[in-house]
Design a protein around this motif. Structure first.
Motif, PDB file in Angstrom:
ATOM      1  N   UNK A  73     -46.451  13.203  -8.859  1.00  0.00           N
ATOM      2  CA  UNK A  73     -45.772  13.623  -7.632  1.00  0.00           C
ATOM      3  C   UNK A  73     -44.917  12.475  -7.100  1.00  0.00           C
ATOM      4  N   UNK A  74     -43.742  12.815  -6.571  1.00  0.00           N
ATOM      5  CA  UNK A  74     -42.830  11.810  -6.026  1.00  0.00           C
ATOM      6  C   UNK A  74     -43.504  10.939  -4.967  1.00  0.00           C
ATOM      7  N   UNK A  75     -43.054   9.707  -4.881  1.00  0.00           N
ATOM      8  CA  UNK A  75     -43.674   8.718  -3.991  1.00  0.00           C
ATOM      9  C   UNK A  75     -43.635   9.158  -2.532  1.00  0.00           C
ATOM     10  N   UNK A  76     -42.535   9.745  -2.084  1.00  0.00           N
ATOM     11  CA  UNK A  76     -42.395  10.079  -0.665  1.00  0.00           C
ATOM     12  C   UNK A  76     -42.697  11.549  -0.380  1.00  0.00           C
ATOM     13  N   UNK A  77     -43.332  12.230  -1.289  1.00  0.00           N
ATOM     14  CA  UNK A  77     -43.635  13.650  -1.096  1.00  0.00           C
ATOM     15  C   UNK A  77     -44.726  13.842  -0.041  1.00  0.00           C
ATOM     16  N   UNK A  78     -44.627  14.940   0.685  1.00  0.00           N
ATOM     17  CA  UNK A  78     -45.670  15.377   1.615  1.00  0.00           C
ATOM     18  C   UNK A  78     -46.597  16.290   0.828  1.00  0.00           C
ATOM     19  N   UNK A  79     -47.875  15.923   0.748  1.00  0.00           N
ATOM     20  CA  UNK A  79     -48.833  16.665  -0.077  1.00  0.00           C
ATOM     21  C   UNK A  79     -49.849  17.354   0.830  1.00  0.00           C
ATOM     22  N   UNK A  80     -50.017  18.647   0.630  1.00  0.00           N
ATOM     23  CA  UNK A  80     -50.947  19.405   1.464  1.00  0.00           C
ATOM     24  C   UNK A  80     -51.794  20.337   0.601  1.00  0.00           C
ATOM     25  N   UNK A  81     -52.940  20.720   1.138  1.00  0.00           N
ATOM     26  CA  UNK A  81     -53.856  21.594   0.411  1.00  0.00           C
ATOM     27  C   UNK A  81     -54.250  22.772   1.284  1.00  0.00           C
ATOM     28  N   UNK A  82     -54.323  23.933   0.661  1.00  0.00           N
ATOM     29  CA  UNK A  82     -54.762  25.162   1.310  1.00  0.00           C
ATOM     30  C   UNK A  82     -56.017  25.633   0.578  1.00  0.00           C
ATOM     31  N   UNK A  83     -57.141  25.605   1.271  1.00  0.00           N
ATOM     32  CA  UNK A  83     -58.411  26.005   0.663  1.00  0.00           C
ATOM     33  C   UNK A  83     -58.911  27.285   1.320  1.00  0.00           C
ATOM     34  N   UNK A  84     -59.071  28.339   0.535  1.00  0.00           N
ATOM     35  CA  UNK A  84     -59.674  29.558   1.061  1.00  0.00           C
ATOM     36  C   UNK A  84     -61.190  29.454   0.903  1.00  0.00           C
ATOM     37  N   UNK A  85     -61.902  29.883   1.927  1.00  0.00           N
ATOM     38  CA  UNK A  85     -63.357  29.714   1.956  1.00  0.00           C
ATOM     39  C   UNK A  85     -63.991  30.955   2.570  1.00  0.00           C
ATOM     40  N   UNK A  86     -65.282  31.130   2.279  1.00  0.00           N
ATOM     41  CA  UNK A  86     -66.015  32.220   2.891  1.00  0.00           C
ATOM     42  C   UNK A  86     -66.617  31.824   4.227  1.00  0.00           C
ATOM     43  N   UNK A  87     -66.886  30.517   4.407  1.00  0.00           N
ATOM     44  CA  UNK A  87     -67.516  30.068   5.645  1.00  0.00           C
ATOM     45  C   UNK A  87     -67.211  28.623   5.952  1.00  0.00           C
ATOM     46  N   UNK A  88     -68.132  27.722   5.577  1.00  0.00           N
ATOM     47  CA  UNK A  88     -68.036  26.313   5.965  1.00  0.00           C
ATOM     48  C   UNK A  88     -67.018  25.544   5.122  1.00  0.00           C
ATOM     49  N   UNK A  89     -66.579  24.400   5.667  1.00  0.00           N
ATOM     50  CA  UNK A  89     -65.760  23.468   4.904  1.00  0.00           C
ATOM     51  C   UNK A  89     -66.627  22.790   3.848  1.00  0.00           C
ATOM     52  N   UNK A  90     -65.998  22.099   2.926  1.00  0.00           N
ATOM     53  CA  UNK A  90     -66.748  21.383   1.902  1.00  0.00           C
ATOM     54  C   UNK A  90     -66.149  20.018   1.642  1.00  0.00           C
ATOM     55  N   UNK A  91     -66.298  19.545   0.423  1.00  0.00           N
ATOM     56  CA  UNK A  91     -65.827  18.219   0.033  1.00  0.00           C
ATOM     57  C   UNK A  91     -64.519  18.268  -0.754  1.00  0.00           C
ATOM     58  N   UNK A  92     -63.925  19.455  -0.869  1.00  0.00           N
ATOM     59  CA  UNK A  92     -62.746  19.617  -1.729  1.00  0.00           C
ATOM     60  C   UNK A  92     -61.592  18.707  -1.330  1.00  0.00           C
ATOM     61  N   UNK A  93     -61.342  18.573  -0.029  1.00  0.00           N
ATOM     62  CA  UNK A  93     -60.217  17.745   0.419  1.00  0.00           C
ATOM     63  C   UNK A  93     -60.446  16.276   0.076  1.00  0.00           C
ATOM     64  N   UNK A  94     -61.694  15.824   0.212  1.00  0.00           N
ATOM     65  CA  UNK A  94     -62.021  14.445  -0.158  1.00  0.00           C
ATOM     66  C   UNK A  94     -61.837  14.243  -1.658  1.00  0.00           C
ATOM     67  N   UNK A  95     -62.176  15.251  -2.451  1.00  0.00           N
ATOM     68  CA  UNK A  95     -61.974  15.170  -3.902  1.00  0.00           C
ATOM     69  C   UNK A  95     -60.493  15.025  -4.234  1.00  0.00           C
ATOM     70  N   UNK A  96     -59.658  15.828  -3.583  1.00  0.00           N
ATOM     71  CA  UNK A  96     -58.217  15.752  -3.834  1.00  0.00           C
ATOM     72  C   UNK A  96     -57.692  14.367  -3.474  1.00  0.00           C
ATOM     73  N   UNK A  97     -58.076  13.894  -2.308  1.00  0.00           N
ATOM     74  CA  UNK A  97     -57.600  12.587  -1.845  1.00  0.00           C
ATOM     75  C   UNK A  97     -58.005  11.480  -2.804  1.00  0.00           C
ATOM     76  N   UNK A  98     -59.220  11.564  -3.332  1.00  0.00           N
ATOM     77  CA  UNK A  98     -59.709  10.538  -4.266  1.00  0.00           C
ATOM     78  C   UNK A  98     -58.870  10.524  -5.538  1.00  0.00           C
ATOM     79  N   UNK A  99     -58.544  11.698  -6.075  1.00  0.00           N
ATOM     80  CA  UNK A  99     -57.726  11.781  -7.291  1.00  0.00           C
ATOM     81  C   UNK A  99     -56.313  11.275  -7.018  1.00  0.00           C
ATOM     82  N   UNK A 100     -55.766  11.657  -5.863  1.00  0.00           N
ATOM     83  CA  UNK A 100     -54.405  11.241  -5.525  1.00  0.00           C
ATOM     84  C   UNK A 100     -54.315   9.730  -5.319  1.00  0.00           C
ATOM     85  N   UNK A 101     -55.335   9.140  -4.730  1.00  0.00           N
ATOM     86  CA  UNK A 101     -55.313   7.697  -4.484  1.00  0.00           C
ATOM     87  C   UNK A 101     -55.294   6.905  -5.788  1.00  0.00           C
TER      88      UNK A 101
END
Length: 268
Positions: A73-101
């Protein structure tokens, strides 16, 4: 600025939300993850980059993890995530951030959209009208998300106690996900229509003498069992007395096209 949304979906919820979001953003490109997953490397030229997916055991689907590791992904790109869920939040966003870092990138915006649960292996499905009501309520959240993405707004991650609790269950789930189809079976109600094969996002189903057989490369998306018109597909004995769910605004043809981006672009 050009925007794209890469998406993975099983029974249509994440695709529905991504498609709605793309319309609100005025022409964002929708790109199905399964159509690209066999590539060695994925180069993304977009300025705003979204990833849409369902929450699995509080975390990312395995195919989304592989996709994130391949994409550039380009250096100056704005990166966002859309997670569909049945109820509670989870760790998915932290997982994405870890891979991106690891790629010297970071997640700028994270958004959860509540949709009807499809995990029939564990839960009873909601009645059709109740499911449609949940989808209608989700529309306002998708619109808010569109405004935030259009302004490239920074949205910080919130801590998820549910995600913390689910970590050991998620690790076990993701380790065995490909072979989790061993409990899938088909009964005498099967008419050999082939819809299960069409909607499988990873081509994990073959028809043998008109009946589905699973190839041990599953993503546990529940597409095959939920779209079967005769409810002939079961997971052991757990699902025999449970209802079925598929997003009422997504077609078999849309899900089938997800596996080939050229076909998707020509149709949608």
């Amino acid at each position: 600025m050009k925007t794209c949304i890469y998406y993975f979906t099983g029974t249509g919820n994440s695709y529905f939300a991504a498609k709605k979001l793309a319309r609100y953003i005025n022409g964002a490109d929708l790109i199905p993850i399964p159509s690209l997953i066999k590539e060695e490397e994925i180069n993304c030229p977009y300025d705003n980059v979204g990833i849409a997916f369902p929450l699995y055991y509080g975390g990312l689907p395995e195919i989304v993890i592989r996709f994130l590791k391949k994409i550039n992904i380009k250096k100056d790109a704005y990166i966002f995530a859309l997670c569909t869920r049945g109820g509670s939040n989870g760790q998915a966003m932290a997982q994405i951030d870890k891979i991106l870092k690891q790629k010297r990138r970071r997640l700028n915006g994270n958004f959860y959209i509540t949709m009807p649960d499809n995990y029939v292996k564990k839960f009873q499905m909601k009645a059709e009208e109740e499911g449609k009501e949940i989808i209608r309520d989700a529309n306002s959240d998708i619109l808010k998300m569109a405004k935030a993405v259009s302004k490239r707004r920074e949205i910080k991650r919130n801590f998820s106690f549910y995600g913390l609790i689910m970590k050991p269950f998620y690790r076990s789930f993701i380790k065995n996900v490909h072979t989790s189809d061993k409990d899938f079976n088909v009964n005498e109600s099967c008419i050999g229509c082939g819809i299960c094969k069409k909607v499988c996002p990873v081509d994990n189903i073959e028809l043998v003498h008109g009946k589905p057989e699973w190839r041990m490369d599953c993503q546990q998306c529940m597409g095959c069992i939920q779209f079967c018109p005769n409810e002939a597909i079961q997971i052991g004995e757990k699902t025999e007395n449970r209802g079925r769910y598929k997003n009422p605004y997504v077609t078999v043809e849309e899900l089938e096209a997800m596996k080939d981006y050229r076909l998707y672009k020509n149709k949608y």
